[in-house]
Write a protein that holds these residues in place. Structure first.
Motif, PDB file in Angstrom:
ATOM      1  N   ARG A 149       0.852  -1.181   0.000  1.00 50.27           N
ATOM      2  CA  ARG A 149       0.000   0.000   0.000  1.00 50.27           C
ATOM      3  C   ARG A 149       0.894   1.240   0.000  1.00 50.27           C
ATOM      4  O   ARG A 149       1.853   1.316   0.760  1.00 50.27           O
ATOM      5  N   PHE A 150       0.563   2.202  -0.853  1.00 40.20           N
ATOM      6  CA  PHE A 150       1.355   3.423  -0.978  1.00 40.20           C
ATOM      7  C   PHE A 150       0.541   4.619  -0.493  1.00 40.20           C
ATOM      8  O   PHE A 150      -0.678   4.645  -0.620  1.00 40.20           O
ATOM      9  N   SER A 151       1.241   5.607   0.048  1.00 40.86           N
ATOM     10  CA  SER A 151       0.630   6.856   0.498  1.00 40.86           C
ATOM     11  C   SER A 151       1.374   8.018  -0.150  1.00 40.86           C
ATOM     12  O   SER A 151       2.504   7.863  -0.613  1.00 40.86           O
ATOM     13  N   VAL A 152       0.745   9.181  -0.136  1.00 38.75           N
ATOM     14  CA  VAL A 152       1.377  10.384  -0.678  1.00 38.75           C
ATOM     15  C   VAL A 152       2.640  10.673   0.133  1.00 38.75           C
ATOM     16  O   VAL A 152       2.672  10.503   1.346  1.00 38.75           O
ATOM     17  N   ASN A 153       3.695  11.066  -0.539  1.00 38.98           N
ATOM     18  CA  ASN A 153       5.020  11.394  -0.001  1.00 38.98           C
ATOM     19  C   ASN A 153       5.837  10.173   0.408  1.00 38.98           C
ATOM     20  O   ASN A 153       6.876  10.325   1.042  1.00 38.98           O
ATOM     21  N   ASP A 154       5.405   8.960   0.072  1.00 36.42           N
ATOM     22  CA  ASP A 154       6.228   7.776   0.303  1.00 36.42           C
ATOM     23  C   ASP A 154       7.398   7.792  -0.663  1.00 36.42           C
ATOM     24  O   ASP A 154       7.242   8.118  -1.838  1.00 36.42           O
ATOM     25  N   GLN A 155       8.572   7.433  -0.163  1.00 39.98           N
ATOM     26  CA  GLN A 155       9.726   7.290  -1.045  1.00 39.98           C
ATOM     27  C   GLN A 155       9.713   5.871  -1.591  1.00 39.98           C
ATOM     28  O   GLN A 155       9.522   4.907  -0.849  1.00 39.98           O
ATOM     29  N   VAL A 156       9.899   5.761  -2.898  1.00 40.52           N
ATOM     30  CA  VAL A 156       9.844   4.467  -3.573  1.00 40.52           C
ATOM     31  C   VAL A 156      11.029   4.311  -4.504  1.00 40.52           C
ATOM     32  O   VAL A 156      11.714   5.283  -4.841  1.00 40.52           O
ATOM     33  N   THR A 157      11.258   3.084  -4.912  1.00 38.44           N
ATOM     34  CA  THR A 157      12.259   2.802  -5.928  1.00 38.44           C
ATOM     35  C   THR A 157      11.619   1.906  -6.979  1.00 38.44           C
ATOM     36  O   THR A 157      10.794   1.053  -6.671  1.00 38.44           O
TER      37      THR A 157
END
Length: 75
Positions: A28-36
């Protein structure tokens, strides 16, 4: 009789084979999550579309990525 390719087969308790592993929960992703991402590199989630897709800013470009995506990981 053939089964559909997307249909899962049931596991019999008397079978000598191991049952298939359970499916991993979707990330699950949220706004401002850092991802690669395997192709685009590091980025920040800018918007989440009801668990269907995420908009990610990779500095050089912005991409809409449908979820679940095996190439996108939360840091």
């Amino acid at each position: 009789m053939k089964t559909a390719s997307g249909e899962s087969r049931r596991h019999l308790p008397t079978s000598p084979f191991k049952p298939p592993p359970p499916a991993a929960p979707a990330e699950r992703f949220s706004v401002n999550d850092q991802v690669t991402h395997d192709r685009y590199g590091l980025g920040v989630v800018m918007d989440v579309e009801d668990g269907v897709a995420v908009f990610v800013d990779f500095r050089s470009r912005q991409e809409r990525i449908t979820t679940p995506c095996s190439k996108l990981h939360k840091l």
